[in-house]
Design a protein around this motif. Structure first.
Motif, mmCIF file in Angstrom:
data_model
loop_
_atom_site.group_PDB
_atom_site.id
_atom_site.type_symbol
_atom_site.label_atom_id
_atom_site.label_comp_id
_atom_site.label_asym_id
_atom_site.label_seq_id
_atom_site.Cartn_x
_atom_site.Cartn_y
_atom_site.Cartn_z
ATOM 1 N N MET A 1 0.831 -1.196 0.000
ATOM 2 C CA MET A 1 0.000 0.000 0.000
ATOM 3 C C MET A 1 0.871 1.253 0.000
ATOM 4 S SD MET A 1 -2.981 -1.066 2.764
ATOM 5 C CE MET A 1 -4.059 0.305 2.334
ATOM 6 N N GLU A 2 0.431 2.285 -0.696
ATOM 7 C CA GLU A 2 1.103 3.567 -0.586
ATOM 8 C C GLU A 2 0.776 4.173 0.772
ATOM 9 O OE1 GLU A 2 0.830 6.314 -3.813
ATOM 10 O OE2 GLU A 2 0.623 4.734 -5.314
ATOM 11 N N VAL A 3 1.725 4.910 1.341
ATOM 12 C CA VAL A 3 1.549 5.430 2.693
ATOM 13 C C VAL A 3 2.015 6.873 2.812
ATOM 14 C CG1 VAL A 3 1.747 3.144 3.756
ATOM 15 C CG2 VAL A 3 3.806 4.536 3.462
ATOM 16 N N THR A 4 1.455 7.559 3.778
ATOM 17 C CA THR A 4 1.884 8.910 4.145
ATOM 18 C C THR A 4 1.524 9.143 5.600
ATOM 19 O OG1 THR A 4 1.777 11.251 3.546
ATOM 20 C CG2 THR A 4 -0.290 10.014 3.469
ATOM 21 N N TYR A 5 1.973 10.270 6.170
ATOM 22 C CA TYR A 5 1.613 10.590 7.540
ATOM 23 C C TYR A 5 1.602 12.098 7.733
ATOM 24 C CZ TYR A 5 6.469 11.707 8.829
ATOM 25 O OH TYR A 5 7.717 12.278 8.921
ATOM 26 N N GLU A 6 0.993 12.527 8.813
ATOM 27 C CA GLU A 6 0.956 13.938 9.172
ATOM 28 C C GLU A 6 1.125 14.080 10.682
ATOM 29 O OE1 GLU A 6 0.795 18.018 8.597
ATOM 30 O OE2 GLU A 6 0.807 16.445 7.074
ATOM 31 N N GLU A 7 2.032 14.952 11.102
ATOM 32 C CA GLU A 7 2.292 15.209 12.516
ATOM 33 C C GLU A 7 1.466 16.385 13.025
ATOM 34 O OE1 GLU A 7 6.492 15.861 11.648
ATOM 35 O OE2 GLU A 7 6.966 14.221 13.042
ATOM 36 N N ASN A 8 1.418 16.513 14.356
ATOM 37 C CA ASN A 8 0.819 17.673 15.023
ATOM 38 C C ASN A 8 -0.639 17.907 14.625
ATOM 39 O OD1 ASN A 8 3.211 18.441 16.508
ATOM 40 N ND2 ASN A 8 4.047 19.153 14.541
ATOM 41 N N VAL A 9 -1.393 16.826 14.530
ATOM 42 C CA VAL A 9 -2.832 16.920 14.294
ATOM 43 C C VAL A 9 -3.505 16.821 15.660
ATOM 44 C CG1 VAL A 9 -4.813 15.985 13.065
ATOM 45 C CG2 VAL A 9 -2.535 15.847 12.039
ATOM 46 N N ALA A 10 -3.710 17.955 16.303
ATOM 47 C CA ALA A 10 -4.127 17.948 17.700
ATOM 48 C C ALA A 10 -5.491 18.574 17.938
ATOM 49 C CB ALA A 10 -3.087 18.671 18.556
ATOM 50 N N ASP A 11 -6.130 19.113 16.910
ATOM 51 C CA ASP A 11 -7.448 19.706 17.115
ATOM 52 C C ASP A 11 -8.322 19.424 15.897
ATOM 53 O OD1 ASP A 11 -6.951 21.758 15.087
ATOM 54 O OD2 ASP A 11 -5.733 22.764 16.592
ATOM 55 N N MET A 12 -9.606 19.716 16.027
ATOM 56 C CA MET A 12 -10.563 19.388 14.985
ATOM 57 C C MET A 12 -10.310 20.167 13.695
ATOM 58 S SD MET A 12 -13.036 17.394 14.182
ATOM 59 C CE MET A 12 -13.712 16.768 15.724
ATOM 60 N N ARG A 13 -9.907 21.415 13.819
ATOM 61 C CA ARG A 13 -9.649 22.200 12.608
ATOM 62 C C ARG A 13 -8.546 21.559 11.769
ATOM 63 N NH1 ARG A 13 -5.941 24.912 10.595
ATOM 64 N NH2 ARG A 13 -4.658 24.717 12.481
ATOM 65 N N LYS A 14 -7.432 21.205 12.423
ATOM 66 C CA LYS A 14 -6.321 20.586 11.705
ATOM 67 C C LYS A 14 -6.720 19.219 11.181
ATOM 68 C CE LYS A 14 -2.056 20.091 10.214
ATOM 69 N NZ LYS A 14 -0.894 20.102 11.114
ATOM 70 N N LEU A 15 -7.510 18.494 11.968
ATOM 71 C CA LEU A 15 -7.943 17.167 11.529
ATOM 72 C C LEU A 15 -8.760 17.258 10.242
ATOM 73 C CD1 LEU A 15 -8.251 14.084 12.122
ATOM 74 C CD2 LEU A 15 -10.391 14.678 13.272
ATOM 75 N N LYS A 16 -9.748 18.133 10.219
ATOM 76 C CA LYS A 16 -10.603 18.243 9.038
ATOM 77 C C LYS A 16 -9.794 18.645 7.808
ATOM 78 C CE LYS A 16 -14.960 19.382 11.391
ATOM 79 N NZ LYS A 16 -15.996 20.426 11.599
ATOM 80 N N GLU A 17 -8.890 19.585 7.974
ATOM 81 C CA GLU A 17 -8.046 20.029 6.864
ATOM 82 C C GLU A 17 -7.183 18.885 6.339
ATOM 83 O OE1 GLU A 17 -3.991 22.360 7.102
ATOM 84 O OE2 GLU A 17 -5.645 23.772 7.341
#
Length: 325
Positions: free
Chosen positions: A69-85
């Motif tokens: 599978m292709e993969v990626t990640y994102e750090e510092n997702v700590a609130d709903m605004r950042k999560l939705k984005e």
């Protein structure tokens, strides 16, 4: 915006990636698989060397290398605004399986999952219900239980302690009950830091416990456990490691470790997703599934104590029955 496949964020320096043997140079993206299935990992903080986040990252790499599978990640997702984005960007780039690396993501995923019916959300240590979402819980009580039994056998002062990150951690209750069911006279001290990363608070609690003659401590927090173990080592006291096998911090100091195989669990979840067998709702993983184990035993642990503990764990795997209950 989330980091996506063509420009995958590389963790650490080039030498780290080469050690992973997944790429041959820093100009290459980590994800090189050719697949219509894409997985992603969200982290509340940054990838670290303390165990928890790095294990999640390694699990993501296993999904890429073992399952294609292709993969990626994102750090510092700590609130709903950042999560939705972040989730919106990942969906636009074809992510279909999304891991949230911690309990915080369970509640946030429940709030947004219906907006993304083509994504399957997976969180750790929380709860979930409904379609396209899975919450995976480690059986923390059992791993704490066996750590408590060993500590009650090995203490010289008859006083041991557990430093929890959060009040809700089941491994804390397991540690206490495992020790008390093994030895009625044991004195088990308990306190919590109120967060995963407050090293100063954890060391203050440690000082209080050692002043009460606790000689074995279980630091159940991935952001402070190394510092606590190092301080115990400097005092000639002992510890139970947490998250990973921490015998390398001092084999006479670390009696054993409660190891959570997050990386293997992620790979197993992704395999179930690929085969259409991944269940919705809350599921548990523990000793029986190989998601939890005890790490290396210190040479300070007598063979008969180690052998008895291993027999008890094997019995628990077969029957679900904990010793002394």
């Amino acid at each position: 915006m989330a980091h996506v496949f063509a420009g995958f964020k590389v963790w650490g320096v080039c030498s780290t990636i080469i050690m992973m043997t997944l790429v041959t140079g820093c100009d290459n993206p980590v994800s090189t698989a050719s697949s219509e299935e894409k997985a992603a990992l969200l982290l509340e903080n940054t990838i670290d060397e303390q165990g928890w986040n790095s294990k999640g990252y390694q699990g993501l790499l296993n999904i890429q290398s073992e399952l294609g599978m292709e993969v990626t990640y994102e750090e510092n997702v700590a609130d709903m605004r950042k999560l939705k984005e972040t989730v919106q960007g990942m969906q636009e780039n074809g992510v279909t399986l999304l891991f949230g690396h911690g309990k915080t993501f369970a509640d946030m995923f429940m709030k947004i999952k219906d907006d993304y019916p083509d994504l399957h959300f997976v969180s750790l240590n929380g709860a979930a219900e409904g379609d396209n979402i899975t919450a995976v819980q480690f059986e923390g009580y059992a791993m704490g239980y066996f750590a408590g039994r060993l500590s009650s056998e090995m203490t010289q002062t008859n006083t041991i302690g557990v430093i929890a990150a959060q009040e809700w951690q089941p491994e804390t209750e397991g540690f206490i009950e495992g020790a008390e069911n093994n030895k009625e006279s044991i004195n088990v001290l308990k306190d919590s830091v109120g967060g995963w990363n407050d090293e100063d608070k954890a060391l203050q609690i440690l000082e209080s416990m050692t002043s009460q003659e606790a000689d074995i401590i279980y630091p159940a927090g991935n952001g402070f456990h190394v510092e606590v173990i190092n301080e115990l080592k400097s005092q000639g006291l002992q510890a139970i490691g947490y998250i990973g096998d921490q015998s390398d911090l001092g084999e006479t100091t670390v009696l054993t470790s409660t190891v959570q195989h997050v990386d293997k669990m992620y790979q197993n979840i992704a395999r179930q997703y690929q085969s259409g067998e991944l269940k919705n709702g809350t599921i548990s993983y523990g000793f029986k599934e190989g998601a939890i184990s005890l790490g290396s035993f210190s040479p300070a642990v007598p063979d008969d104590v180690k052998d008895e503990l291993e027999r008890e764990i094997d019995h628990y795997k077969d029957t679900g029955e904990l010793p002394g209950q």
